[in-house]
Design a protein around this motif. Structure first.
Motif, PDB file in Angstrom:
ATOM      1  N   CYS A 195      -1.287  -1.686  10.612  1.00 22.38           N
ATOM      2  CA  CYS A 195      -2.109  -0.465  10.673  1.00 22.38           C
ATOM      3  C   CYS A 195      -2.837  -0.170   9.371  1.00 22.38           C
ATOM      4  O   CYS A 195      -3.591   0.806   9.303  1.00 22.38           O
ATOM      5  CB  CYS A 195      -1.239   0.743  11.037  1.00 22.38           C
ATOM      6  SG  CYS A 195      -0.572   0.642  12.687  1.00 22.38           S
ATOM      7  N   HIS A 196      -2.592  -0.992   8.341  1.00 25.76           N
ATOM      8  CA  HIS A 196      -3.268  -0.687   7.065  1.00 25.76           C
ATOM      9  C   HIS A 196      -3.234  -1.898   6.136  1.00 25.76           C
ATOM     10  O   HIS A 196      -2.207  -2.217   5.542  1.00 25.76           O
ATOM     11  CB  HIS A 196      -2.581   0.506   6.389  1.00 25.76           C
ATOM     12  CG  HIS A 196      -3.293   0.987   5.173  1.00 25.76           C
ATOM     13  ND1 HIS A 196      -4.410   1.784   5.228  1.00 25.76           N
ATOM     14  CD2 HIS A 196      -3.062   0.773   3.846  1.00 25.76           C
ATOM     15  CE1 HIS A 196      -4.827   2.049   3.999  1.00 25.76           C
ATOM     16  NE2 HIS A 196      -4.029   1.438   3.142  1.00 25.76           N
ATOM     17  N   ILE A 197      -4.384  -2.565   6.015  1.00 25.75           N
ATOM     18  CA  ILE A 197      -4.460  -3.724   5.112  1.00 25.75           C
ATOM     19  C   ILE A 197      -5.857  -3.786   4.502  1.00 25.75           C
ATOM     20  O   ILE A 197      -6.852  -3.591   5.198  1.00 25.75           O
ATOM     21  CB  ILE A 197      -4.089  -5.046   5.838  1.00 25.75           C
ATOM     22  CG1 ILE A 197      -4.332  -6.266   4.930  1.00 25.75           C
ATOM     23  CG2 ILE A 197      -4.810  -5.197   7.184  1.00 25.75           C
ATOM     24  CD1 ILE A 197      -3.710  -7.557   5.433  1.00 25.75           C
ATOM     25  N   HIS A 198      -5.906  -4.049   3.191  1.00 26.42           N
ATOM     26  CA  HIS A 198      -7.183  -4.187   2.492  1.00 26.42           C
ATOM     27  C   HIS A 198      -7.501  -5.674   2.410  1.00 26.42           C
ATOM     28  O   HIS A 198      -6.967  -6.374   1.539  1.00 26.42           O
ATOM     29  CB  HIS A 198      -7.081  -3.609   1.079  1.00 26.42           C
ATOM     30  CG  HIS A 198      -6.819  -2.130   1.056  1.00 26.42           C
ATOM     31  ND1 HIS A 198      -7.803  -1.199   0.872  1.00 26.42           N
ATOM     32  CD2 HIS A 198      -5.662  -1.423   1.198  1.00 26.42           C
ATOM     33  CE1 HIS A 198      -7.283   0.032   0.900  1.00 26.42           C
ATOM     34  NE2 HIS A 198      -5.974  -0.087   1.100  1.00 26.42           N
ATOM     35  N   ALA A 199      -8.393  -6.141   3.283  1.00 25.43           N
ATOM     36  CA  ALA A 199      -8.703  -7.575   3.318  1.00 25.43           C
ATOM     37  C   ALA A 199      -9.168  -8.124   1.955  1.00 25.43           C
ATOM     38  O   ALA A 199      -8.712  -9.194   1.544  1.00 25.43           O
ATOM     39  CB  ALA A 199      -9.743  -7.854   4.395  1.00 25.43           C
ATOM     40  N   SER A 230      -7.938   6.267   6.489  1.00 24.29           N
ATOM     41  CA  SER A 230      -8.002   6.575   5.064  1.00 24.29           C
ATOM     42  C   SER A 230      -6.576   6.633   4.500  1.00 24.29           C
ATOM     43  O   SER A 230      -5.632   6.149   5.134  1.00 24.29           O
ATOM     44  CB  SER A 230      -8.747   7.891   4.825  1.00 24.29           C
ATOM     45  OG  SER A 230      -9.082   8.012   3.455  1.00 24.29           O
ATOM     46  N   HIS A 231      -6.475   7.204   3.294  1.00 24.43           N
ATOM     47  CA  HIS A 231      -5.174   7.351   2.629  1.00 24.43           C
ATOM     48  C   HIS A 231      -4.858   8.833   2.479  1.00 24.43           C
ATOM     49  O   HIS A 231      -5.764   9.647   2.308  1.00 24.43           O
ATOM     50  CB  HIS A 231      -5.235   6.760   1.215  1.00 24.43           C
ATOM     51  CG  HIS A 231      -5.541   5.298   1.154  1.00 24.43           C
ATOM     52  ND1 HIS A 231      -6.829   4.815   1.053  1.00 24.43           N
ATOM     53  CD2 HIS A 231      -4.719   4.219   1.170  1.00 24.43           C
ATOM     54  CE1 HIS A 231      -6.792   3.491   1.004  1.00 24.43           C
ATOM     55  NE2 HIS A 231      -5.523   3.092   1.072  1.00 24.43           N
ATOM     56  N   ILE A 232      -3.557   9.167   2.478  1.00 27.17           N
ATOM     57  CA  ILE A 232      -3.173  10.554   2.198  1.00 27.17           C
ATOM     58  C   ILE A 232      -1.814  10.601   1.497  1.00 27.17           C
ATOM     59  O   ILE A 232      -0.913   9.807   1.810  1.00 27.17           O
ATOM     60  CB  ILE A 232      -3.134  11.395   3.500  1.00 27.17           C
ATOM     61  CG1 ILE A 232      -3.111  12.896   3.177  1.00 27.17           C
ATOM     62  CG2 ILE A 232      -1.932  11.045   4.384  1.00 27.17           C
ATOM     63  CD1 ILE A 232      -3.448  13.792   4.348  1.00 27.17           C
ATOM     64  N   ALA A 286      -2.900   6.274   5.892  1.00 28.08           N
ATOM     65  CA  ALA A 286      -1.850   5.489   5.245  1.00 28.08           C
ATOM     66  C   ALA A 286      -1.008   6.361   4.327  1.00 28.08           C
ATOM     67  O   ALA A 286      -1.533   7.301   3.702  1.00 28.08           O
ATOM     68  CB  ALA A 286      -2.473   4.365   4.438  1.00 28.08           C
ATOM     69  N   HIS A 287       0.267   6.048   4.275  1.00 28.42           N
ATOM     70  CA  HIS A 287       1.269   6.592   3.344  1.00 28.42           C
ATOM     71  C   HIS A 287       1.916   7.902   3.792  1.00 28.42           C
ATOM     72  O   HIS A 287       3.046   7.888   4.233  1.00 28.42           O
ATOM     73  CB  HIS A 287       0.705   6.722   1.917  1.00 28.42           C
ATOM     74  CG  HIS A 287       0.095   5.456   1.446  1.00 28.42           C
ATOM     75  ND1 HIS A 287       0.797   4.269   1.438  1.00 28.42           N
ATOM     76  CD2 HIS A 287      -1.160   5.147   1.010  1.00 28.42           C
ATOM     77  CE1 HIS A 287       0.007   3.297   1.008  1.00 28.42           C
ATOM     78  NE2 HIS A 287      -1.178   3.804   0.751  1.00 28.42           N
ATOM     79  N   ALA A 288       1.263   9.042   3.598  1.00 29.67           N
ATOM     80  CA  ALA A 288       1.856  10.324   4.000  1.00 29.67           C
ATOM     81  C   ALA A 288       3.272  10.485   3.455  1.00 29.67           C
ATOM     82  O   ALA A 288       4.158  11.003   4.121  1.00 29.67           O
ATOM     83  CB  ALA A 288       1.850  10.441   5.526  1.00 29.67           C
ATOM     84  N   THR A 309       0.976  -3.297   5.951  1.00 29.46           N
ATOM     85  CA  THR A 309       1.388  -4.126   4.804  1.00 29.46           C
ATOM     86  C   THR A 309       0.781  -3.555   3.517  1.00 29.46           C
ATOM     87  O   THR A 309       1.295  -3.778   2.440  1.00 29.46           O
ATOM     88  CB  THR A 309       0.883  -5.577   4.955  1.00 29.46           C
ATOM     89  OG1 THR A 309      -0.537  -5.556   5.107  1.00 29.46           O
ATOM     90  CG2 THR A 309       1.523  -6.263   6.143  1.00 29.46           C
ATOM     91  N   ASP A 310      -0.359  -2.840   3.651  1.00 29.22           N
ATOM     92  CA  ASP A 310      -1.100  -2.324   2.503  1.00 29.22           C
ATOM     93  C   ASP A 310      -1.302  -3.364   1.402  1.00 29.22           C
ATOM     94  O   ASP A 310      -1.159  -3.070   0.221  1.00 29.22           O
ATOM     95  CB  ASP A 310      -0.454  -1.060   1.922  1.00 29.22           C
ATOM     96  CG  ASP A 310      -1.422  -0.315   0.993  1.00 29.22           C
ATOM     97  OD1 ASP A 310      -2.648  -0.541   1.095  1.00 29.22           O
ATOM     98  OD2 ASP A 310      -0.948   0.478   0.160  1.00 29.22           O
ATOM     99  N   VAL A 311      -1.592  -4.592   1.798  1.00 28.28           N
ATOM    100  CA  VAL A 311      -2.012  -5.561   0.785  1.00 28.28           C
ATOM    101  C   VAL A 311      -3.244  -4.997   0.076  1.00 28.28           C
ATOM    102  O   VAL A 311      -4.153  -4.476   0.703  1.00 28.28           O
ATOM    103  CB  VAL A 311      -2.362  -6.894   1.480  1.00 28.28           C
ATOM    104  CG1 VAL A 311      -3.053  -7.846   0.511  1.00 28.28           C
ATOM    105  CG2 VAL A 311      -1.104  -7.527   2.075  1.00 28.28           C
TER     106      VAL A 311
HETATM  107 ZN    ZN Z   1      -4.351   1.259   1.103  1.00 27.61          ZN
END
Ligand code: ZN
Length: 454
Positions: A74-78, A231-233, A268-270, A319-321
């Motif tokens: 659900c969250h990865i920076h290619a 997005s991120h929070i 992402a995160h929360a 994974t938030d790579v």
């Molecule tokens: Zn991220």
């Protein structure tokens, strides 16, 4: 196509419903959709009710293999795959400035983007990711290259051109007009690809790097086209303070005031959401991508996913790579279990002399592996507002699946040479895969019935 698989099958139907078929079948039609699923004992009856279905291939899995729904990231920076493993001894804002922004700026070079993104998609597929929510970079053209690469290799994805117009380095920032126009063009270009596999997603980097004006514009574009948003929070405490000072609201309200919290939004995160923010997420139907690896690596904090789930928030894993150091959602499962156990320790331990912790809860039950598999599959699909087409083996959904082979290294059961290797039952094989397996055990990956990992 039109395949029938016979063998061992596992999937989840909700957070606490884990279903197994020790002798099961799944029938998949030419469009890659599941048309039948159940115990093999009812297959003959199923055939009489589906006389139009003509199986082209019938496969019987071995006793060491099982089918599991594909993993959902659900969250990865290619773009950040190119720096995976670097700078993880730094806090978030330092890590962004030292490593991440200079790297992402390099994607102005489309050749660099082509080479890197081909590898990124290949490697996430190898790790069993059938659906990913990718952040690209600020560059529209390079992010389109990512979309085309995903399509070429047959993965399913949400892809966003990243937007930022403030609090970013001079070499990696756009004006409000540029970033909003680039986003609209990106959305149109993706729609021109006429595919079900890739969808555009509106992607403000985070509230800190976007002005109110830009956030409002992105909210408008999302509503006009009924788009996904990511997005991120509330990742780290210093970032939260910064956002509050800019917006004079809670972090969640900064997004909500721009119309960016919707049922198609995943944040992402929360990690540090306040109770009122969780209530707001619930009202809007907004989801969370839990990224345990990066929360640990960048010292952001423990995200209590059970608190979110109890409050009706949809949660998937990310994974938030490269804030996280692994492209594998199977690794994210283990990290999520670790974080949940560590939270349990904190909640249950009495620290001598300090009295009881305010968060203390002696009844706290950490996540178990079946619930973590839910988060990695159906939970992720629901968090990305795609639970109606993927995430588990239900008639009408696409066959997005992995064949796991537990006979492959390193899952062998060590046995003295004079004794026969013990047969594991299905749930024991699943545990072996989750706790000691890796991508070598994922022998095949299917998206929409097409085999994409050979
Ligand atoms: Zn991220």
């Amino acid at each position: 196509m039109a395949n029938v698989f016979f063998g061992q099958i596992i999937h989840t139907k909700s957070f606490n419903e884990f279903e197994i078929f020790t002798n099961g079948f799944i029938a998949v039609d030419q469009k890659g959709k599941i048309v039948g699923v159940g115990n093999e004992s009812v297959f003959d009856e199923w055939v009489t009710q589906h006389t139009n279905f003509k199986a082209v291939a019938v496969e019987r899995l071995t006793k060491n293999q099982f089918l599991i729904p594909g993993f959902i990231d659900c969250h990865i920076h290619a773009p950040q795959v190119a720096q995976i493993g670097l700078g993880l001894d730094m806090p978030l804002l330092d890590w962004l400035n030292t490593y991440t922004f200079p790297l992402e700026a390099k994607y102005a070079d489309q050749k660099f983007a082509e080479e890197t993104y081909a590898k990124v998609v290949e490697n996430t597929i190898r790790a069993g990711t059938t659906l990913a929510s990718y952040f690209g970079t600020n560059h529209k053209e390079s992010t389109l290259i990512l979309a085309k690469e995903v399509l070429r290799q047959g993965q399913r994805a949400l892809i966003g051109k990243v937007c930022s117009n403030q609090n970013s380095p001079d070499f990696y920032v756009e004006t409000t007009e540029m970033t909003a126009a680039g986003t609209e063009e990106f959305v149109k270009e993706i729609q021109k690809l006429e595919t079900d596999l890739v969808k555009p997603t509106i992607t403000p980097r985070f509230a800190l790097s976007c002005s109110k004006e830009l956030m409002n514009k992105l909210g408008e574009i999302a509503h006009k086209n009924d788009l996904h948003i990511q997005s991120h929070i509330s990742e780290s405490l210093s970032e939260i303070d910064f956002v509050k000072s800019l917006y004079n609201t809670s972090y969640a309200e900064a997004y909500d005031n721009a119309g960016l919290l919707t049922p198609k939004t995943v944040m992402a995160h929360a990690v540090h959401l306040e109770d009122e923010e969780i209530t707001l997420f619930g009202k809007r139907g907004t989801s969370v991508a839990h990224c345990p690896a990066s929360n640990t690596m960048l010292s952001s904090g423990f995200c209590d996913v059970l608190r979110l789930i109890k409050n009706g928030i949809k949660v998937g894993l990310g994974t938030d790579v490269s804030g996280g150091n692994s492209m594998s959602i199977q690794d994210a499962i283990l990290r999520a279990l670790d974080v949940s156990h560590h939270l349990e320790f904190v909640k249950k331990q009495d620290i001598k002399g300090s009295g009881r912790l305010v968060t203390q809860d002696h009844t706290y039950q950490p996540l178990n592996y079946k619930q973590a598999i839910f988060l990695a599959t159906l939970g992720g699909a629901e968090a990305l507002a795609m639970g109606d087409i993927t995430g588990n083996f239900v008639v009408g959904k696409y066959f997005d699946a992995l064949i796991v082979d537990t006979s492959k290294y390193p899952l062998h059961n060590y046995q003295p040479s004079d004794s026969k290797a013990a047969d594991l039952n299905l749930l024991e094989m699943v545990q072996k895969f989750i706790y000691v397996g890796d991508d070598r055990n994922i022998s095949r990956v299917y998206v929409s019935g097409n085999q994409i990992k050979k």
